[in-house]
Motif scaffolding. Structure first.
Motif, mmCIF file in Angstrom:
data_model
loop_
_atom_site.group_PDB
_atom_site.id
_atom_site.type_symbol
_atom_site.label_atom_id
_atom_site.label_comp_id
_atom_site.label_asym_id
_atom_site.label_seq_id
_atom_site.Cartn_x
_atom_site.Cartn_y
_atom_site.Cartn_z
ATOM 1 N N ASN A 83 0.769 -1.235 0.000
ATOM 2 C CA ASN A 83 0.000 0.000 0.000
ATOM 3 C C ASN A 83 0.805 1.293 0.000
ATOM 4 O OD1 ASN A 83 1.059 -0.074 2.528
ATOM 5 N ND2 ASN A 83 -0.867 -0.260 3.626
ATOM 6 N N GLY A 84 2.091 1.259 0.219
ATOM 7 C CA GLY A 84 2.796 2.500 0.507
ATOM 8 C C GLY A 84 3.483 3.202 -0.639
ATOM 9 N N ASN A 85 3.941 2.482 -1.659
ATOM 10 C CA ASN A 85 4.699 3.117 -2.731
ATOM 11 C C ASN A 85 3.772 3.879 -3.673
ATOM 12 O OD1 ASN A 85 7.059 1.931 -1.733
ATOM 13 N ND2 ASN A 85 6.761 0.096 -2.959
ATOM 14 N N ASP A 86 4.227 5.028 -4.130
ATOM 15 C CA ASP A 86 3.365 5.831 -5.002
ATOM 16 C C ASP A 86 4.118 6.319 -6.234
ATOM 17 O OD1 ASP A 86 5.037 7.598 -3.761
ATOM 18 O OD2 ASP A 86 3.469 8.842 -2.875
ATOM 19 N N GLU A 87 5.081 5.509 -6.711
ATOM 20 C CA GLU A 87 5.782 5.834 -7.942
ATOM 21 C C GLU A 87 4.949 5.367 -9.148
ATOM 22 O OE1 GLU A 87 8.334 7.619 -7.516
ATOM 23 O OE2 GLU A 87 8.728 7.253 -5.402
ATOM 24 N N THR A 88 5.429 5.661 -10.329
ATOM 25 C CA THR A 88 4.702 5.317 -11.552
ATOM 26 C C THR A 88 5.301 4.072 -12.192
ATOM 27 O OG1 THR A 88 4.219 7.654 -11.948
ATOM 28 C CG2 THR A 88 3.946 6.135 -13.809
ATOM 29 N N PRO A 89 4.577 2.953 -12.205
ATOM 30 C CA PRO A 89 5.106 1.743 -12.852
ATOM 31 C C PRO A 89 5.417 2.008 -14.328
ATOM 32 C CG PRO A 89 3.213 1.188 -11.501
ATOM 33 C CD PRO A 89 3.278 2.690 -11.542
ATOM 34 N N GLY A 90 6.575 1.520 -14.757
ATOM 35 C CA GLY A 90 6.999 1.709 -16.139
ATOM 36 C C GLY A 90 7.854 2.934 -16.366
ATOM 37 N N GLU A 91 7.882 3.839 -15.399
ATOM 38 C CA GLU A 91 8.748 5.025 -15.533
ATOM 39 C C GLU A 91 10.197 4.576 -15.419
ATOM 40 O OE1 GLU A 91 8.719 9.561 -13.773
ATOM 41 O OE2 GLU A 91 8.277 7.914 -12.397
ATOM 42 N N TRP A 92 11.055 5.134 -16.256
ATOM 43 C CA TRP A 92 12.461 4.776 -16.172
ATOM 44 C C TRP A 92 13.341 6.005 -16.282
ATOM 45 C CZ3 TRP A 92 15.266 5.331 -20.856
ATOM 46 C CH2 TRP A 92 14.516 5.408 -22.032
ATOM 47 N N PHE A 93 14.550 5.861 -15.785
ATOM 48 C CA PHE A 93 15.450 6.983 -15.619
ATOM 49 C C PHE A 93 16.818 6.660 -16.215
ATOM 50 C CE2 PHE A 93 12.716 6.284 -11.953
ATOM 51 C CZ PHE A 93 11.902 7.407 -12.006
ATOM 52 N N VAL A 94 17.459 7.686 -16.721
ATOM 53 C CA VAL A 94 18.790 7.541 -17.299
ATOM 54 C C VAL A 94 19.795 8.183 -16.354
ATOM 55 C CG1 VAL A 94 20.295 8.151 -19.222
ATOM 56 C CG2 VAL A 94 17.906 7.539 -19.650
ATOM 57 N N GLY A 95 20.851 7.436 -16.012
ATOM 58 C CA GLY A 95 21.887 7.990 -15.156
ATOM 59 C C GLY A 95 22.690 9.063 -15.857
ATOM 60 N N PHE A 134 17.463 2.954 -14.964
ATOM 61 C CA PHE A 134 16.748 2.413 -13.802
ATOM 62 C C PHE A 134 15.262 2.390 -14.123
ATOM 63 C CE2 PHE A 134 20.463 4.804 -12.762
ATOM 64 C CZ PHE A 134 21.150 4.027 -11.838
ATOM 65 N N ILE A 135 14.546 1.415 -13.596
ATOM 66 C CA ILE A 135 13.130 1.265 -13.939
ATOM 67 C C ILE A 135 12.277 1.019 -12.700
ATOM 68 C CG2 ILE A 135 13.328 -1.228 -14.355
ATOM 69 C CD1 ILE A 135 11.289 -0.775 -16.695
ATOM 70 N N GLN A 136 11.050 1.545 -12.739
ATOM 71 C CA GLN A 136 10.047 1.263 -11.713
ATOM 72 C C GLN A 136 9.133 0.159 -12.238
ATOM 73 O OE1 GLN A 136 10.664 2.680 -9.005
ATOM 74 N NE2 GLN A 136 10.742 4.923 -9.068
ATOM 75 N N LEU A 137 9.040 -0.949 -11.504
ATOM 76 C CA LEU A 137 8.108 -2.015 -11.869
ATOM 77 C C LEU A 137 6.773 -1.794 -11.157
ATOM 78 C CD1 LEU A 137 10.495 -5.114 -11.939
ATOM 79 C CD2 LEU A 137 9.766 -3.631 -13.820
ATOM 80 N N HIS A 138 5.868 -2.735 -11.269
ATOM 81 C CA HIS A 138 4.535 -2.559 -10.683
ATOM 82 C C HIS A 138 4.591 -2.347 -9.175
ATOM 83 C CE1 HIS A 138 2.063 -3.154 -14.230
ATOM 84 N NE2 HIS A 138 2.757 -4.233 -14.556
ATOM 85 N N ASP A 139 5.568 -2.974 -8.502
ATOM 86 C CA ASP A 139 5.680 -2.827 -7.044
ATOM 87 C C ASP A 139 5.831 -1.370 -6.634
ATOM 88 O OD1 ASP A 139 6.753 -5.899 -5.907
ATOM 89 O OD2 ASP A 139 6.685 -5.450 -8.034
ATOM 90 N N ALA A 140 6.436 -0.567 -7.485
ATOM 91 C CA ALA A 140 6.652 0.841 -7.170
ATOM 92 C C ALA A 140 5.350 1.633 -7.126
ATOM 93 C CB ALA A 140 7.591 1.478 -8.196
ATOM 94 N N GLY A 141 4.280 1.071 -7.706
ATOM 95 C CA GLY A 141 3.010 1.769 -7.733
ATOM 96 C C GLY A 141 2.097 1.469 -6.567
#
Length: 522
Positions: free
Chosen positions: A49-61, A106-113
């Motif tokens: 219940n706690g994570n509120d990131e966007t699944p599928g969002e990814w970042f470039v270092g 780096f990537i946010q998977l479903h758990d991040a949502g």
């Protein structure tokens, strides 16, 4: 390489349509860090219940100042209930990779949502985003560095969703390739009260039960694309600091062998992967910058240097398995609760671990002679399958035989999980695993230590992730007749709790608990 190229061409011919190359919704890491300032507390994940990131969002270092020519792009994949930020922490893997000259993503998977997902949903999402990442980096080879369950998700992406064609290798850091017994415990009938209050039930937890992962291995290991990519695995044997989250997990898992507080070393290995090292790391430190030189030297550059501080598989100690007792229930508001349980004779040491969803007003352990043990070590569990729980620990050497009582009082709606770990000489242990593969049960009793006629086993079977039992049954001795399980449905995962009662040869009552899981296929 020729095999991979041939398979890539074959795969392209078999596709009915080419992958969709969406415009990459990526950010630089500096932008991401600014956007996510103040969210560091969510880096370990908060269960269901706690994570509120966007699944599928990814970042470039950030682009390294000293880029290595022809080096692969390093794509970091987080684990169960994690978010991408776990790799950005001070002393984390991103820092080490950047300083070494590698480009990163780096990537946010479903758990991040906010809700954990199984390897199928996460694998599909990861594969879709890998096509975008590959497109942005002009087809540069991708090396995945996957933490914990992220390694299982990565293999699903490569094997079942076509991601293998963009990947050159996959490195897994303490991934539960054969499941985690802690996931079995979290979904057991005794831990259900606590896991529900903590929000730690979810598809991701059920997916890494040992029974379901055995099913996943049976499906995956012979798949055409399962090992087209090279796999490299690392695992750990440290439990972290005393009374930390990984230490509590390590105590429980010690019954199953060497472990890093969440995953056993046996589970961290892949049948057709190459084990790089088993080292003195816990489940948190295995994703720190101290791991990167090993990844770089042994895998990315292939130097294979020798290190005295590594424990290779030939040197792993044969840990004597301990026995355990597990119990759990709800706690009522402002009402004293008492749980009684026996400790038999010949126990050298007992470790009592208690987890509650909310802190207790009082906790006492009382021996058969009335002696009160109230010198309790208290810690807050920051990670693992019981993140958010309050942990209590009491260790007693040479405990008195007889009936013990645990007294608890809570001012809030609460639930507890009690884990007693009994250390005794191997020849005096009550339970052991049978080596007979044709046996109806994987457990047997020690006839020299137990009155076999006294053995009674109560079975509680729940469908994974659920609380209401689908089967409860009692038998005299091990095992329960298979007809009792005829009502279970096929193609489902089930969690099995065995509560074993009996007497030793000397007449001393005992209780033991075995938690297991199984996937019933057609």
């Amino acid at each position: 390489m020729a095999k991979r190229l041939f398979l890539s061409l074959l795969f392209g011919l078999l596709l009915l349509s080419t992958p969709s190359y969406a415009i990459a919704q990526s950010q630089s890491l500096s932008e991401a860090k600014q956007l996510h300032e103040g969210t560091k507390g969510s880096a370990m994940g908060k269960g269901d219940n706690g994570n509120d990131e966007t699944p599928g969002e990814w970042f470039v270092g950030e682009t390294p100042t000293n880029p290595i020519p022809d080096a692969p792009l390093l794509l970091f994949v987080p684990g169960l209930n994690n978010v991408a930020q776990v790799f950005w922490e001070d002393g984390g893997l991103y820092e080490a990779a950047f300083e070494a000259g590698y480009e990163t993503a780096f990537i946010q998977l479903h758990d991040a949502g906010g809700a954990s997902a199984d390897m199928w949903d996460n694998g599909k999402l990861l594969a879709e985003k890998i096509t975008e990442i590959s497109d942005q980096f002009q087809g540069k080879p991708i090396t995945i560095i996957a933490y914990s369950k992220g390694g299982v998700d990565a293999q699903a992406a490569a094997t079942y969703y076509g991601a293998w064609q963009y990947i050159d290798r996959i490195i897994t850091l303490s991934s539960p390739h054969h499941g985690s017994e802690l996931a079995d415990l979290a979904n057991s009938s005794w831990a259900g009260w606590l896991a529900e209050l903590l929000g730690m039930r979810g598809e991701g937890t059920s997916a890494v039960e040992t029974g379901y992962m055995e099913h996943f291995r049976s499906l995956t290991d012979e798949e055409t694309y399962a090992y087209v990519n090279d796999y490299y695995t690392l695992g750990g044997t440290d439990w972290g600091s005393v009374f930390s989250s990984t230490w509590f997990g390590g105590m429980y898992l010690s019954s199953y062998g060497d472990n890093d507080g969440v995953v056993t070393t046996v589970s961290s290995r892949l049948p057709k992967g190459e084990e790089v090292a088993i080292g003195d790391w816990n489940h948190t430190s295995i994703r720190s910058n101290r791991i990167f030189p090993i990844i770089q030297d042994d895998v990315l550059q292939g130097n294979n240097p020798s290190r005295d501080y590594l424990i290779y598989k030939e040197q792993i100690s044969k840990t004597a398995k301990t026995e355990q007792y597990v119990h759990g229930d709800a706690l009522r508001n402002n009402k004293a609760e008492k749980h009684l349980f026996p400790i038999e004779d010949a126990i050298d040491k007992v470790n009592i671990q208690l987890y509650t969803a909310n802190p207790l007003q009082r906790v006492e352990l009382i021996d058969p002679n009335g002696k009160v043990y109230d010198d309790v070590q208290v810690t807050q569990q920051e990670g693992g399958f019981f993140a958010g729980a309050t942990g209590y620990h009491i260790q007693i050497n040479q405990p008195s035989a007889g009936e013990w009582s645990l007294k608890m009082r809570s001012e809030k709606k609460n639930a507890y999980l009690l884990h007693g770990q009994y250390d005794k000489a191997i020849q005096k242990q009550i339970l052991s695993e049978t080596q007979d593969r044709g046996s109806d049960s994987k457990w047997k009793t020690n006839k020299k230590q137990v009155k076999e006629e006294s053995i009674e086993v109560h079975y509680t079977i729940v469908e994974s992730g659920q609380q209401i039992p689908v089967v409860t049954a009692t038998s005299k001795g091990l095992p329960l007749l298979s007809k009792e399980f005829s009502q279970l449905k096929k193609n489902r995962s089930y969690n099995i709790t065995m509560d074993i009662n009996g007497e030793t040869i000397s007449g001393s009552p005992f209780k033991r608990t075995v938690v297991d899981s199984v996937y019933l296929s057609e």
